[in-house]
Design a protein around this motif. Structure first.
Motif, PDB file in Angstrom:
ATOM      1  N   ILE A 170      43.267 -23.785 -37.559  1.00 58.43           N
ATOM      2  CA  ILE A 170      43.830 -22.909 -38.593  1.00 58.43           C
ATOM      3  C   ILE A 170      44.231 -21.567 -37.997  1.00 58.43           C
ATOM      4  O   ILE A 170      45.306 -21.026 -38.297  1.00 58.43           O
ATOM      5  N   GLY A 171      43.378 -21.027 -37.126  1.00 58.79           N
ATOM      6  CA  GLY A 171      43.716 -19.756 -36.476  1.00 58.79           C
ATOM      7  C   GLY A 171      44.984 -19.864 -35.654  1.00 58.79           C
ATOM      8  O   GLY A 171      45.835 -18.957 -35.667  1.00 58.79           O
ATOM      9  N   ALA A 172      45.142 -20.973 -34.918  1.00 57.15           N
ATOM     10  CA  ALA A 172      46.356 -21.174 -34.117  1.00 57.15           C
ATOM     11  C   ALA A 172      47.586 -21.260 -35.011  1.00 57.15           C
ATOM     12  O   ALA A 172      48.663 -20.753 -34.664  1.00 57.15           O
ATOM     13  N   ALA A 173      47.447 -21.913 -36.165  1.00 61.47           N
ATOM     14  CA  ALA A 173      48.564 -22.010 -37.097  1.00 61.47           C
ATOM     15  C   ALA A 173      48.931 -20.644 -37.668  1.00 61.47           C
ATOM     16  O   ALA A 173      50.114 -20.304 -37.803  1.00 61.47           O
ATOM     17  N   VAL A 174      47.920 -19.848 -38.005  1.00 63.49           N
ATOM     18  CA  VAL A 174      48.172 -18.493 -38.513  1.00 63.49           C
ATOM     19  C   VAL A 174      48.881 -17.655 -37.450  1.00 63.49           C
ATOM     20  O   VAL A 174      49.842 -16.926 -37.735  1.00 63.49           O
ATOM     21  N   GLU A 175      48.406 -17.763 -36.213  1.00 58.40           N
ATOM     22  CA  GLU A 175      49.039 -17.030 -35.118  1.00 58.40           C
ATOM     23  C   GLU A 175      50.478 -17.481 -34.926  1.00 58.40           C
ATOM     24  O   GLU A 175      51.366 -16.660 -34.663  1.00 58.40           O
ATOM     25  N   MET A 176      50.736 -18.792 -35.097  1.00 61.44           N
ATOM     26  CA  MET A 176      52.094 -19.314 -34.949  1.00 61.44           C
ATOM     27  C   MET A 176      53.014 -18.764 -36.035  1.00 61.44           C
ATOM     28  O   MET A 176      54.158 -18.390 -35.766  1.00 61.44           O
ATOM     29  N   VAL A 177      52.516 -18.715 -37.258  1.00 59.56           N
ATOM     30  CA  VAL A 177      53.298 -18.134 -38.360  1.00 59.56           C
ATOM     31  C   VAL A 177      53.643 -16.677 -38.061  1.00 59.56           C
ATOM     32  O   VAL A 177      54.774 -16.213 -38.288  1.00 59.56           O
ATOM     33  N   LYS A 178      52.666 -15.958 -37.527  1.00 55.78           N
ATOM     34  CA  LYS A 178      52.881 -14.550 -37.185  1.00 55.78           C
ATOM     35  C   LYS A 178      53.939 -14.413 -36.094  1.00 55.78           C
ATOM     36  O   LYS A 178      54.809 -13.525 -36.155  1.00 55.78           O
ATOM     37  N   LYS A 179      53.888 -15.281 -35.079  1.00 57.78           N
ATOM     38  CA  LYS A 179      54.885 -15.233 -34.005  1.00 57.78           C
ATOM     39  C   LYS A 179      56.280 -15.552 -34.523  1.00 57.78           C
ATOM     40  O   LYS A 179      57.265 -14.930 -34.108  1.00 57.78           O
ATOM     41  N   LEU A 180      56.378 -16.530 -35.423  1.00 61.62           N
ATOM     42  CA  LEU A 180      57.680 -16.856 -36.006  1.00 61.62           C
ATOM     43  C   LEU A 180      58.223 -15.678 -36.800  1.00 61.62           C
ATOM     44  O   LEU A 180      59.423 -15.402 -36.786  1.00 61.62           O
ATOM     45  N   ASN A 181      57.330 -14.989 -37.491  1.00 55.65           N
ATOM     46  CA  ASN A 181      57.741 -13.829 -38.280  1.00 55.65           C
ATOM     47  C   ASN A 181      58.307 -12.713 -37.413  1.00 55.65           C
ATOM     48  O   ASN A 181      59.112 -11.901 -37.885  1.00 55.65           O
ATOM     49  N   ASN A 182      57.909 -12.678 -36.147  1.00 54.93           N
ATOM     50  CA  ASN A 182      58.395 -11.647 -35.230  1.00 54.93           C
ATOM     51  C   ASN A 182      59.466 -12.158 -34.276  1.00 54.93           C
ATOM     52  O   ASN A 182      59.893 -11.433 -33.372  1.00 54.93           O
ATOM     53  N   LEU A 183      59.910 -13.407 -34.478  1.00 51.43           N
ATOM     54  CA  LEU A 183      60.846 -14.027 -33.538  1.00 51.43           C
ATOM     55  C   LEU A 183      62.290 -13.573 -33.777  1.00 51.43           C
ATOM     56  O   LEU A 183      62.765 -13.525 -34.914  1.00 51.43           O
ATOM     57  N   VAL A 184      62.960 -13.273 -32.680  1.00 52.85           N
ATOM     58  CA  VAL A 184      64.414 -13.118 -32.674  1.00 52.85           C
ATOM     59  C   VAL A 184      64.973 -14.301 -31.888  1.00 52.85           C
ATOM     60  O   VAL A 184      64.574 -14.534 -30.745  1.00 52.85           O
ATOM     61  N   ILE A 185      65.851 -15.071 -32.512  1.00 53.03           N
ATOM     62  CA  ILE A 185      66.471 -16.183 -31.815  1.00 53.03           C
ATOM     63  C   ILE A 185      67.874 -15.766 -31.378  1.00 53.03           C
ATOM     64  O   ILE A 185      68.684 -15.300 -32.186  1.00 53.03           O
ATOM     65  N   GLY A 186      68.118 -15.868 -30.082  1.00 57.04           N
ATOM     66  CA  GLY A 186      69.413 -15.523 -29.537  1.00 57.04           C
ATOM     67  C   GLY A 186      70.349 -16.717 -29.607  1.00 57.04           C
ATOM     68  O   GLY A 186      70.052 -17.774 -29.049  1.00 57.04           O
ATOM     69  N   VAL A 187      71.452 -16.568 -30.309  1.00 58.07           N
ATOM     70  CA  VAL A 187      72.402 -17.663 -30.493  1.00 58.07           C
ATOM     71  C   VAL A 187      73.658 -17.360 -29.678  1.00 58.07           C
ATOM     72  O   VAL A 187      74.341 -16.373 -29.921  1.00 58.07           O
ATOM     73  N   VAL A 188      73.920 -18.216 -28.697  1.00 59.80           N
ATOM     74  CA  VAL A 188      75.071 -18.033 -27.806  1.00 59.80           C
ATOM     75  C   VAL A 188      76.197 -18.935 -28.274  1.00 59.80           C
ATOM     76  O   VAL A 188      76.115 -20.161 -28.164  1.00 59.80           O
ATOM     77  N   GLY A 189      77.243 -18.334 -28.826  1.00 62.52           N
ATOM     78  CA  GLY A 189      78.391 -19.106 -29.279  1.00 62.52           C
ATOM     79  C   GLY A 189      78.096 -19.906 -30.533  1.00 62.52           C
ATOM     80  O   GLY A 189      77.117 -19.672 -31.241  1.00 62.52           O
ATOM     81  N   SER A 190      78.945 -20.884 -30.803  1.00 63.89           N
ATOM     82  CA  SER A 190      78.804 -21.721 -31.993  1.00 63.89           C
ATOM     83  C   SER A 190      78.569 -23.170 -31.580  1.00 63.89           C
ATOM     84  O   SER A 190      78.676 -23.525 -30.403  1.00 63.89           O
TER      85      SER A 190
END
Length: 444
Positions: free
Chosen positions: A144-164
């Motif tokens: 559960i702790g790992a899942a909570v940490e994962m949610v937190k990381k996703l909340n802070n994630l910037v995904i770099g999108v190169v092109g279309s």
């Protein structure tokens, strides 16, 4: 774990306090060993006033562990939901004895009261049953702790999108508003042409680090034309510049035909090195694939593989996942190592050429459905099989076998043609994370 955890142990003094006190002490020790610094009271909380006073000392938390050390009414948990908006674990401990005598703790009934209250308030929660020294309890809390940490990381994630996305690959597009509302993910966009333009501007000194990195991790680089290696190093440096500028923690990159026709080099090896360096990177601008790689790599602690299901190998009852040559060099079969080659269709290098290592794996995919996101999950075993096609490949046997039937189910259920292979078993962590985010899980 990098999360704020508050431990709320509640008891009524009319029950058998020596057992409750013993569980409290053991719980504090176990939780600190599991999570590090845990916000906890100095004694069992036995009244609403004590709960309020302790809650006043807390900032917003990432996880609350609500232990019914004895029976406790559902009104106590409401005090917490009024103050905190985070996942809650409802924890019931075992009765010290079942011997026809006094009911000493009645913890489980307290957990029912809390669970009912949370349900009626529309609050998501997890349930743990058992004593603090039980391996199953410790593992459930860790998950559960790992899942909570994962949610937190996703909340802070910037995904770099190169092109279309290339024509016919629209499944890789995800609406930015959906990403923000479900995960908190932000998007940083750049055109492939801009990165190629930047790549041409570097001098030899500026690309030297990228070139040395490739040479240190691969075999066969000395057989590659110098011009191709230089173009790789320029692109690698340009991608690193984009990551630094945007703060991207994952990349979904355009690949064909742009980098072949516009720059004369594939981007495969660049994505391989990024995956090795903890920046999960998908090709064909697959945003869902990149997010899946981010989840898999963070939960497994190593690079993941991004591939198409291209064949069923009946001889070993397995599914072959393949891609042109962007696999992380760290995933290469140890007997062969990571070799450089040329793209199987375009005949330009450098790309990666190897079969992947063996071991237990989790196959996952964040997909889109008619009513939102869904998650694909399957346990399997990456077999010690040779490279099946030019490029990189891994042969995965589903946990229950029946590879042909499994592939039929995947197609009939309408899954996207890109999947992520994470080494290790992270199924429970992903399922718990999806429960917290309201994402339906399709487990095969």
């Amino acid at each position: 774990m990098d999360i704020k955890v508050a431990f709320i142990p509640l008891a009524r003094t009319t029950f058998f306090m020596p057992s409750a006190e013993e569980n409290f002490t053991k719980s504090c020790d176990m939780l600190e060993g599991l999570f590090g610094n845990v916000n906890k009271p100095t004694e069992l909380i036995t009244s609403p006033e004590m709960l309020g006073e302790f809650a006043d000392t807390l900032s917003q938390q990432d996880l609350i562990i609500y232990q019914c050390s004895t029976f406790i009414g559902g009104d106590f948990v409401t005090e917490l939901t009024n103050r905190f908006n985070c996942p809650i674990i409802v924890w019931a401990v075992r009765e010290p004895s079942i011997d026809g005598g006094r009911l000493k703790l009645n913890s489980l009934t307290g957990a029912f009261s809390a669970g009912n209250s949370l349900r009626m308030q529309g609050r998501q929660h997890e349930f743990v049953f058992g004593n603090p020294d039980e391996i199953e309890v410790i593992e459930k809390l860790r998950t559960i702790g790992a899942a909570v940490e994962m949610v937190k990381k996703l909340n802070n994630l910037v995904i770099g999108v190169v092109g279309s996305q290339p024509a016919g690959f629209g499944f890789g597009v995800i609406d930015e508003a959906q990403l923000a509302s479900t995960f908190g993910i932000k998007v940083a966009q750049v055109e492939a042409a801009n990165l190629m333009s930047n790549a041409t501007s570097y001098n030899d000194e500026e690309i030297a680090t990228a070139l040395e990195e490739l040479k240190s991790r691969t075999k066969g680089w000395d057989l590659m034309p110098k011009e191709n290696l230089e173009k790789y190093a320029r692109l690698r440096t340009a991608y690193q510049g984009f990551i630094k500028e945007s703060g991207a923690g994952a990349i979904a990159s355009r690949c064909w035909p742009d980098f072949f026709t516009g720059f004369g080099a594939p981007v495969c090896a660049v994505l391989s090195m990024l995956n090795d360096n903890g920046i999960p990177s998908s090709c064909e601008t697959d945003m869902g694939g990149a997010i899946s790689m981010f989840i898999g790599s963070n939960l497994s602690g190593s690079a993941t593989y991004f591939g198409d299901p291209v064949a069923v190998d009946e001889k070993c009852d397995s599914i072959v996942y393949w891609h042109c040559g962007a696999g992380a060099s760290s995933l290469a079969n140890k007997n062969e190592g990571s070799k450089l080659g040329v793209h199987p269709n375009r005949k330009i290098g450098p790309t990666m050429e190897f079969g992947l290592k063996n071991g237990p794996v989790t196959v996952l995919r964040l997909g889109k459905d008619k009513d939102g996101f869904r998650m694909f999950l399957m346990k399997g075993e990456a077999l010690d099989e040779p490279q099946k096609f030019w490029g990189t490949s891994v042969t995965v046997k589903p946990e229950g076998g029946q590879a042909t039937e499994s592939v039929a189910a995947f197609v009939e259920d309408g899954w996207e043609p890109h999947f992520v292979i994470a080494y290790g078993n992270v199924v429970e962590e992903v399922k718990t994370m999806c429960n917290m985010l309201g994402i339906n899980v399709w487990e095969y």
